[in-house]
Scaffold this motif. Structure first.
Motif, PDB file in Angstrom:
ATOM      1  N   THR A  24      -4.178  29.258  -6.667  1.00  0.00           N
ATOM      2  CA  THR A  24      -5.203  28.267  -6.973  1.00  0.00           C
ATOM      3  C   THR A  24      -4.806  27.296  -8.082  1.00  0.00           C
ATOM      4  O   THR A  24      -5.233  26.134  -8.080  1.00  0.00           O
ATOM      5  CB  THR A  24      -6.521  28.967  -7.377  1.00  0.00           C
ATOM      6  OG1 THR A  24      -6.276  29.845  -8.489  1.00  0.00           O
ATOM      7  CG2 THR A  24      -7.068  29.766  -6.211  1.00  0.00           C
ATOM      8  N   LYS A  25      -3.985  27.758  -9.048  1.00  0.00           N
ATOM      9  CA  LYS A  25      -3.689  26.928 -10.210  1.00  0.00           C
ATOM     10  C   LYS A  25      -2.242  26.472 -10.313  1.00  0.00           C
ATOM     11  O   LYS A  25      -1.948  25.553 -11.084  1.00  0.00           O
ATOM     12  CB  LYS A  25      -4.062  27.688 -11.494  1.00  0.00           C
ATOM     13  CG  LYS A  25      -5.546  27.967 -11.602  1.00  0.00           C
ATOM     14  CD  LYS A  25      -5.893  28.649 -12.912  1.00  0.00           C
ATOM     15  CE  LYS A  25      -7.389  28.892 -13.021  1.00  0.00           C
ATOM     16  NZ  LYS A  25      -7.768  29.549 -14.310  1.00  0.00           N
ATOM     17  N   GLU A  26      -1.320  27.112  -9.584  1.00  0.00           N
ATOM     18  CA  GLU A  26       0.090  26.729  -9.686  1.00  0.00           C
ATOM     19  C   GLU A  26       0.712  26.506  -8.307  1.00  0.00           C
ATOM     20  O   GLU A  26       1.906  26.713  -8.118  1.00  0.00           O
ATOM     21  CB  GLU A  26       0.867  27.794 -10.466  1.00  0.00           C
ATOM     22  CG  GLU A  26       0.410  27.901 -11.906  1.00  0.00           C
ATOM     23  CD  GLU A  26       1.157  28.950 -12.727  1.00  0.00           C
ATOM     24  OE1 GLU A  26       0.974  28.973 -13.951  1.00  0.00           O
ATOM     25  OE2 GLU A  26       1.910  29.742 -12.135  1.00  0.00           O
ATOM     26  N   SER A  27      -0.113  26.108  -7.370  1.00  0.00           N
ATOM     27  CA  SER A  27       0.362  25.852  -6.007  1.00  0.00           C
ATOM     28  C   SER A  27      -0.271  24.575  -5.477  1.00  0.00           C
ATOM     29  O   SER A  27      -1.268  24.080  -6.014  1.00  0.00           O
ATOM     30  CB  SER A  27       0.011  27.027  -5.075  1.00  0.00           C
ATOM     31  OG  SER A  27       0.531  28.239  -5.563  1.00  0.00           O
ATOM     32  N   GLY A  28       0.318  24.077  -4.410  1.00  0.00           N
ATOM     33  CA  GLY A  28      -0.208  22.888  -3.773  1.00  0.00           C
ATOM     34  C   GLY A  28       0.108  22.893  -2.292  1.00  0.00           C
ATOM     35  O   GLY A  28       0.898  23.724  -1.818  1.00  0.00           O
ATOM     36  N   PRO A  29      -0.488  21.988  -1.530  1.00  0.00           N
ATOM     37  CA  PRO A  29      -0.253  21.969  -0.080  1.00  0.00           C
ATOM     38  C   PRO A  29       1.187  21.601   0.261  1.00  0.00           C
ATOM     39  O   PRO A  29       1.851  20.852  -0.460  1.00  0.00           O
ATOM     40  CB  PRO A  29      -1.235  20.905   0.419  1.00  0.00           C
ATOM     41  CG  PRO A  29      -1.508  20.047  -0.778  1.00  0.00           C
ATOM     42  CD  PRO A  29      -1.433  20.946  -1.961  1.00  0.00           C
ATOM     43  N   ALA A  30       1.644  22.163   1.378  1.00  0.00           N
ATOM     44  CA  ALA A  30       2.989  21.868   1.877  1.00  0.00           C
ATOM     45  C   ALA A  30       2.937  21.844   3.393  1.00  0.00           C
ATOM     46  O   ALA A  30       2.130  22.544   4.010  1.00  0.00           O
ATOM     47  CB  ALA A  30       3.987  22.923   1.404  1.00  0.00           C
ATOM     48  N   ASN A  88       9.141  23.590  15.468  1.00  0.00           N
ATOM     49  CA  ASN A  88       8.027  24.252  14.799  1.00  0.00           C
ATOM     50  C   ASN A  88       7.371  23.288  13.818  1.00  0.00           C
ATOM     51  O   ASN A  88       8.052  22.620  13.033  1.00  0.00           O
ATOM     52  CB  ASN A  88       8.519  25.501  14.061  1.00  0.00           C
ATOM     53  CG  ASN A  88       7.437  26.139  13.194  1.00  0.00           C
ATOM     54  OD1 ASN A  88       7.266  25.787  12.031  1.00  0.00           O
ATOM     55  ND2 ASN A  88       6.718  27.083  13.772  1.00  0.00           N
ATOM     56  N   ALA A  89       6.047  23.203  13.854  1.00  0.00           N
ATOM     57  CA  ALA A  89       5.271  22.435  12.881  1.00  0.00           C
ATOM     58  C   ALA A  89       4.426  23.424  12.087  1.00  0.00           C
ATOM     59  O   ALA A  89       3.825  24.341  12.671  1.00  0.00           O
ATOM     60  CB  ALA A  89       4.388  21.409  13.561  1.00  0.00           C
ATOM     61  N   ASN A  90       4.381  23.266  10.766  1.00  0.00           N
ATOM     62  CA  ASN A  90       3.702  24.259   9.942  1.00  0.00           C
ATOM     63  C   ASN A  90       3.021  23.631   8.741  1.00  0.00           C
ATOM     64  O   ASN A  90       3.387  22.532   8.293  1.00  0.00           O
ATOM     65  CB  ASN A  90       4.688  25.330   9.486  1.00  0.00           C
ATOM     66  CG  ASN A  90       5.896  24.740   8.782  1.00  0.00           C
ATOM     67  OD1 ASN A  90       5.810  24.346   7.626  1.00  0.00           O
ATOM     68  ND2 ASN A  90       7.028  24.671   9.479  1.00  0.00           N
ATOM     69  N   VAL A  91       2.036  24.348   8.213  1.00  0.00           N
ATOM     70  CA  VAL A  91       1.324  23.951   6.987  1.00  0.00           C
ATOM     71  C   VAL A  91       1.163  25.189   6.124  1.00  0.00           C
ATOM     72  O   VAL A  91       1.123  26.324   6.626  1.00  0.00           O
ATOM     73  CB  VAL A  91      -0.059  23.331   7.291  1.00  0.00           C
ATOM     74  CG1 VAL A  91       0.087  22.041   8.071  1.00  0.00           C
ATOM     75  CG2 VAL A  91      -0.940  24.319   8.058  1.00  0.00           C
ATOM     76  N   GLY A  92       1.070  24.984   4.796  1.00  0.00           N
ATOM     77  CA  GLY A  92       0.925  26.132   3.922  1.00  0.00           C
ATOM     78  C   GLY A  92       0.816  25.730   2.467  1.00  0.00           C
ATOM     79  O   GLY A  92       0.297  24.660   2.134  1.00  0.00           O
TER      80      GLY A  92
END
Length: 250
Positions: free
Chosen positions: A67-73, A43-47
């Motif tokens: 929006t302010k306390e998250s980032g790409p993963a 499985n390949a995923n983004v989030g």
């Protein structure tokens, strides 16, 4: 609440690792047993990865959290299915985190995590004759992660940078929802809560409570069919049946 989460994670791990061996011992002797190279999936995923700790103030405001306390993963999960109910997975994950408080202190961090976890397909577990294309999977496991954190304070021009000297321990649990778009392909949506075994992610040790972070992602799963399993479905039955093969009567 945290104690209940720990008990749930432990229960999924034990079920995922113990039950497949128990069921295998009780299988009818004429049933074809899958080999090591059968029933693999990738499985390949983004989030998004979201931070919860001393430098997070939007824990109950999901719009601000994302929006302010998250980032790409993004990440990759390799799974060995024991059968259509249980699996064992290894994961490699990269994520970013950020946060701030009301005292003009903020941070940014990135991390790399690797882990091992057990997976239980609840619908197939409780409905063996399930033919639905939807599935719900619970998973839990343990792993390690390394991270780099940069903390910023308004009263200084020099940010504080912290790198992990050694990998840190993490345990986690979550839910994965999938939809079978073809015999070998699924689309997935997943959410997991991860508890770090330290209070260093935001470079602030205030309440002596460990930091934790969540991962929400979307992905695609490819079920690998070995050459020996040609013409068979992903779990060893005839293609399209979704069931284990039956021994012919003599």
């Amino acid at each position: 609440m945290k104690k209940r989460i720990k008990i749930l994670i432990l229960a999924v791990i034990i079920t995922g690792f113990v039950m497949p061996q128990t069921l295998s011992a009780q299988q009818w002797g004429g049933r074809r047993k899958s080999g090591f190279w059968d029933l693999w999936a990738i499985n390949a995923n983004v989030g998004l990865s979201s931070f919860f700790g001393d430098l997070s103030i939007y824990d109950k405001d999901y719009a601000e959290k994302f929006t302010k306390e998250s980032g790409p993963a993004f990440g990759v999960v390799l799974t060995k299915h024991i059968n259509n109910k249980f699996g064992i997975s290894g994961q490699l994950l990269y994520g970013t985190l950020k946060g701030q408080n009301n005292s003009n202190v903020s941070f940014k961090a990135n991390f790399i995590e690797y882990n091992l976890h057990a997976r239980v397909d609840f619908i197939n577990l409780f409905s063996p004759d399930n033919i639905s294309k939807f599935g719900i999977v619970g998973f839990a496991g343990i792993g390690q992660f390394v991270f780099k954190t940069t903390k910023y304070e308004s009263n200084t021009n020099d940010p504080d940078v912290q790198n992990t000297g050694v990998p840190e321990f993490v345990y986690f649990g979550g839910i994965d929802i999938y939809y079978k778009v073809a015999d070998q392909f699924d689309i997935t949506a997943s959410m997991a809560l991860r508890q770090a075994r330290n209070d260093k992610l935001d470079d602030v040790n205030k309440n002596e409570n460990y930091d934790y972070y969540t991962i929400i992602n979307f992905g695609v799963t490819y079920h690998i069919v070995s050459s020996k399993a040609s013409g068979r479905s992903r779990y060893g039955g005839s293609r399209g049946s979704g069931r284990m093969p039956m021994r012919r009567r003599r």
